[in-house]
Scaffold this active site. Structure first.
Site, mmCIF file in Angstrom:
data_model
loop_
_atom_site.group_PDB
_atom_site.id
_atom_site.type_symbol
_atom_site.label_atom_id
_atom_site.label_comp_id
_atom_site.label_asym_id
_atom_site.label_seq_id
_atom_site.Cartn_x
_atom_site.Cartn_y
_atom_site.Cartn_z
ATOM 1 N N ARG A 14 35.010 34.910 35.587
ATOM 2 C CA ARG A 14 36.472 34.978 35.725
ATOM 3 C C ARG A 14 37.187 34.463 34.486
ATOM 4 O O ARG A 14 38.408 34.639 34.346
ATOM 5 C CB ARG A 14 36.951 34.122 36.913
ATOM 6 C CG ARG A 14 36.396 34.494 38.245
ATOM 7 C CD ARG A 14 36.833 33.471 39.286
ATOM 8 N NE ARG A 14 38.234 33.595 39.620
ATOM 9 C CZ ARG A 14 38.686 34.161 40.736
ATOM 10 N NH1 ARG A 14 37.845 34.644 41.616
ATOM 11 N NH2 ARG A 14 39.968 34.243 40.975
ATOM 12 N N TYR A 61 39.759 36.475 32.330
ATOM 13 C CA TYR A 61 41.156 36.614 32.775
ATOM 14 C C TYR A 61 41.895 35.286 32.604
ATOM 15 O O TYR A 61 42.961 35.234 31.982
ATOM 16 C CB TYR A 61 41.162 37.051 34.240
ATOM 17 C CG TYR A 61 42.533 37.267 34.833
ATOM 18 C CD1 TYR A 61 43.367 38.279 34.370
ATOM 19 C CD2 TYR A 61 42.987 36.473 35.892
ATOM 20 C CE1 TYR A 61 44.623 38.485 34.929
ATOM 21 C CE2 TYR A 61 44.233 36.685 36.459
ATOM 22 C CZ TYR A 61 45.051 37.687 35.974
ATOM 23 O OH TYR A 61 46.286 37.901 36.541
ATOM 24 N N ASP A 62 41.287 34.214 33.124
ATOM 25 C CA ASP A 62 41.964 32.915 33.095
ATOM 26 C C ASP A 62 42.255 32.494 31.647
ATOM 27 O O ASP A 62 43.359 32.051 31.327
ATOM 28 C CB ASP A 62 41.091 31.839 33.757
ATOM 29 C CG ASP A 62 40.677 32.199 35.175
ATOM 30 O OD1 ASP A 62 41.045 33.281 35.650
ATOM 31 O OD2 ASP A 62 39.967 31.393 35.812
ATOM 32 N N LYS A 67 44.921 34.542 29.799
ATOM 33 C CA LYS A 67 46.286 34.147 30.173
ATOM 34 C C LYS A 67 46.639 32.784 29.577
ATOM 35 O O LYS A 67 47.776 32.558 29.177
ATOM 36 C CB LYS A 67 46.421 34.113 31.694
ATOM 37 C CG LYS A 67 46.370 35.491 32.343
ATOM 38 C CD LYS A 67 47.628 36.305 32.055
ATOM 39 C CE LYS A 67 47.590 37.646 32.768
ATOM 40 N NZ LYS A 67 48.804 38.434 32.574
ATOM 41 N N PHE A 126 41.806 43.698 53.416
ATOM 42 C CA PHE A 126 41.863 43.431 54.863
ATOM 43 C C PHE A 126 42.679 44.520 55.578
ATOM 44 O O PHE A 126 42.316 44.971 56.662
ATOM 45 C CB PHE A 126 42.487 42.053 55.142
ATOM 46 C CG PHE A 126 41.624 40.873 54.757
ATOM 47 C CD1 PHE A 126 40.370 41.046 54.183
ATOM 48 C CD2 PHE A 126 42.067 39.575 54.971
ATOM 49 C CE1 PHE A 126 39.581 39.956 53.826
ATOM 50 C CE2 PHE A 126 41.291 38.475 54.624
ATOM 51 C CZ PHE A 126 40.055 38.664 54.047
ATOM 52 N N ASP A 186 33.095 30.802 54.235
ATOM 53 C CA ASP A 186 33.430 30.550 55.643
ATOM 54 C C ASP A 186 34.912 30.825 55.925
ATOM 55 O O ASP A 186 35.382 30.644 57.051
ATOM 56 C CB ASP A 186 33.045 29.110 56.046
ATOM 57 C CG ASP A 186 33.843 28.066 55.274
ATOM 58 O OD1 ASP A 186 34.744 28.454 54.483
ATOM 59 O OD2 ASP A 186 33.578 26.863 55.454
ATOM 60 N N THR A 220 41.934 28.529 50.733
ATOM 61 C CA THR A 220 43.326 28.877 51.018
ATOM 62 C C THR A 220 43.966 29.653 49.865
ATOM 63 O O THR A 220 43.561 29.538 48.709
ATOM 64 C CB THR A 220 44.185 27.618 51.272
ATOM 65 O OG1 THR A 220 44.278 26.865 50.050
ATOM 66 C CG2 THR A 220 43.611 26.776 52.387
ATOM 67 N N ASP A 278 35.182 30.914 42.665
ATOM 68 C CA ASP A 278 36.323 31.244 43.531
ATOM 69 C C ASP A 278 37.098 29.957 43.817
ATOM 70 O O ASP A 278 36.507 28.972 44.269
ATOM 71 C CB ASP A 278 35.785 31.832 44.849
ATOM 72 C CG ASP A 278 36.848 32.575 45.625
ATOM 73 O OD1 ASP A 278 37.560 33.378 45.007
ATOM 74 O OD2 ASP A 278 36.953 32.348 46.848
ATOM 75 N N PRO A 279 38.416 29.915 43.551
ATOM 76 C CA PRO A 279 39.158 28.678 43.804
ATOM 77 C C PRO A 279 39.159 28.328 45.292
ATOM 78 O O PRO A 279 39.290 29.206 46.138
ATOM 79 C CB PRO A 279 40.577 28.999 43.320
ATOM 80 C CG PRO A 279 40.444 30.229 42.486
ATOM 81 C CD PRO A 279 39.259 30.971 42.978
HETATM 82 P P1 NAD Z 1 48.220 46.169 37.820
HETATM 83 O O1 NAD Z 1 46.810 46.328 37.379
HETATM 84 O O2 NAD Z 1 48.691 46.936 39.004
HETATM 85 O O3 NAD Z 1 49.222 46.452 36.632
HETATM 86 C C1 NAD Z 1 48.891 46.205 35.290
HETATM 87 C C2 NAD Z 1 49.386 47.378 34.475
HETATM 88 O O4 NAD Z 1 49.098 47.135 33.078
HETATM 89 C C3 NAD Z 1 48.702 48.688 34.840
HETATM 90 O O5 NAD Z 1 49.661 49.690 35.089
HETATM 91 C C4 NAD Z 1 47.862 49.028 33.613
HETATM 92 O O6 NAD Z 1 47.676 50.410 33.426
HETATM 93 C C5 NAD Z 1 48.654 48.361 32.507
HETATM 94 N N1 NAD Z 1 47.825 48.049 31.336
HETATM 95 C C6 NAD Z 1 46.658 47.364 31.320
HETATM 96 N N2 NAD Z 1 46.185 47.303 30.061
HETATM 97 C C7 NAD Z 1 47.074 47.944 29.272
HETATM 98 C C8 NAD Z 1 47.141 48.215 27.884
HETATM 99 N N3 NAD Z 1 46.174 47.797 27.056
HETATM 100 N N4 NAD Z 1 48.203 48.894 27.395
HETATM 101 C C9 NAD Z 1 49.192 49.334 28.230
HETATM 102 N N5 NAD Z 1 49.173 49.111 29.559
HETATM 103 C C10 NAD Z 1 48.125 48.428 30.077
HETATM 104 O O7 NAD Z 1 48.430 44.587 38.065
HETATM 105 P P2 NAD Z 1 49.643 43.814 38.762
HETATM 106 O O8 NAD Z 1 49.136 43.216 40.009
HETATM 107 O O9 NAD Z 1 50.846 44.657 38.790
HETATM 108 O O10 NAD Z 1 49.860 42.626 37.717
HETATM 109 C C11 NAD Z 1 50.840 42.711 36.697
HETATM 110 C C12 NAD Z 1 50.830 41.429 35.884
HETATM 111 O O11 NAD Z 1 51.114 40.308 36.730
HETATM 112 C C13 NAD Z 1 49.497 41.142 35.216
HETATM 113 O O12 NAD Z 1 49.743 40.622 33.920
HETATM 114 C C14 NAD Z 1 48.884 40.077 36.089
HETATM 115 O O13 NAD Z 1 48.039 39.242 35.354
HETATM 116 C C15 NAD Z 1 50.106 39.332 36.607
HETATM 117 N N6 NAD Z 1 49.838 38.703 37.897
HETATM 118 C C16 NAD Z 1 49.765 39.454 39.044
HETATM 119 C C17 NAD Z 1 49.505 38.814 40.246
HETATM 120 C C18 NAD Z 1 49.455 39.590 41.545
HETATM 121 O O14 NAD Z 1 49.243 38.965 42.599
HETATM 122 N N7 NAD Z 1 49.646 40.881 41.555
HETATM 123 C C19 NAD Z 1 49.277 37.429 40.297
HETATM 124 C C20 NAD Z 1 49.334 36.725 39.103
HETATM 125 C C21 NAD Z 1 49.630 37.354 37.919
#
Ligand code: NAD
Length: 315
Positions: A142, A145-146, A149, A191, A206, A210, A271-272
């Site tokens: 993971r 990603y972490d 960001k 789900f 289990d 959360t 996993d958190p």
């Molecule tokens: P998503 O995958 O639905 O949307 C991400 C979009 O970015 C997609 O449309 C994808 O095609 C585009 N993308 C990816 N790489 C690209 C690139 N190199 N060039 C151009 N476009 C690109 O994800 P989401 O759930 O909509 O998340 C959007 C943002 O919010 C992300 O940065 C994510 O890290 C952040 N985020 C989302 C959540 C959540 O619960 N959905 C939680 C925390 C953070």
């Protein structure tokens, strides 16, 4: 009317953001290479104030017309996506964020990055305040990603401190709603898909771990409020109502009136165990708080998306 550039605008959150920005009378430039997003998320938008540019922001990209706000959302976001695309995830968090910040600097635009509660990792402080530095395994699966960001946040603050860019950092906690992909691996679409087909609901471990789930309309309202503020330090946006994964599964079964049973599968690596935002800052500085509670949000997701979209044909 402002011009807003939204990277990742064809994704789940990005497309809802485009809708809301247009509804508020702005012009929107959506930059998205459709890596994890879809044209289906934006095909309903038929206004001349909306344009989609199919660009990969890992490469430098430019826009000639003036831009007032850059909303930087492009990044794989679900574990299935970032585990499948580890290098892409690191590059979009680093090069992609660098290019989006450069564009904001050139246009003197306000820049907002969609960061994540994952910067807190498997947290040792609960609930998580913005002052918590996190507990992340940089070399675990993971970590791509972490750490992408976390690096993107560092880059954003460097552009702010050294280059004077007007930046905002939004730490988003789990968000759900229509347009999530049924096979994207996140708990709520998984789900819902399983419950709507009366298939077993697969809970990792289990189910005592959360999460806190925010409905997408609440999240987008918070995102725009933060963009319109002058705040530069990170702000948590999420719903502090905390549920175990077992409670979530039960809420989904109840809402869908499903006959599904709950089954257990092994916990993914790193996993958190807990996740809940402290949203004191958002409440005090933005006057923001969530309005949609979980069961209502689940109902709206089903009604807006439709059962067919939630069940999905392919992975
Ligand atoms: P998503 O995958 O639905 O949307 C991400 C979009 O970015 C997609 O449309 C994808 O095609 C585009 N993308 C990816 N790489 C690209 C690139 N190199 N060039 C151009 N476009 C690109 O994800 P989401 O759930 O909509 O998340 C959007 C943002 O919010 C992300 O940065 C994510 O890290 C952040 N985020 C989302 C959540 C959540 O619960 N959905 C939680 C925390 C953070």
């Amino acid at each position: 009317m402002s011009t807003c550039l939204v990277t990742g605008g064809a994704g789940f959150l990005g497309s809802h953001l485009c809708d809301e920005l247009l509804r508020r009378g702005n012009r929107v430039i959506c930059v998205d290479n459709l890596e994890t997003g879809s044209l289906a998320n934006i095909h309903h938008i038929r206004q001349p104030e909306f344009v989609h540019l199919n660009l990969d922001i890992i490469e430098p990209f430019f826009v000639d017309e003036p831009v007032d706000f850059v909303f930087h959302l492009a990044s794989p976001a679900s574990p299935i996506d970032y585990l499948r695309l580890p290098l892409h995830t690191l590059k979009v968090g680093s090069h992609g964020t660098h290019h989006a910040l450069g564009l904001a600097k050139k246009h003197r635009a306000r820049f907002l990055i969609a960061s994540t509660s994952e910067v807190y990792g498997d947290p040792q402080e609960h609930p998580q305040k913005e002052t918590y530095w996190g507990h992340v395994n940089p070399i675990g699966p993971r970590g791509v990603y972490d750490e992408a960001k976390r690096y993107a946040e560092a880059l954003t603050m460097a552009y702010h401190r050294q280059q004077g860019v007007d930046t905002a950092i939004m730490r988003i906690f789990n968000t759900y709603g229509p347009r999530m992909r049924p096979h994207d691996g996140r708990a709520i679409p998984t789900f819902l898909r399983q419950a709507l087909q009366d298939q077993p609901i697969t809970v990792f471990g289990d189910g005592s771990q959360t999460r806190s789930f925010c409905f997408v309309s609440d999240l987008i309202r918070g995102m725009i409020a933060l963009a319109e503020s002058g705040i530069h330090h990170p702000v948590n946006i999420g719903n502090p109502d905390e549920f175990t994964l077992l409670e979530l599964a039960e809420a989904v079964i109840e809402t869908t009136r499903s006959r599904s049973e709950i089954v257990h599968e092994p916990l993914p690596t790193d996993d958190p165990q807990v996740r809940r935002p402290d949203i004191t800052l958002a409440r005090e500085l933005l006057g923001w708080g969530p309005e949609v509670e979980l069961r209502e949000g689940l109902r709206r997701t089903i009604d807006d998306a439709g059962v067919e979209a939630l069940v999905g044909a392919t992975s």
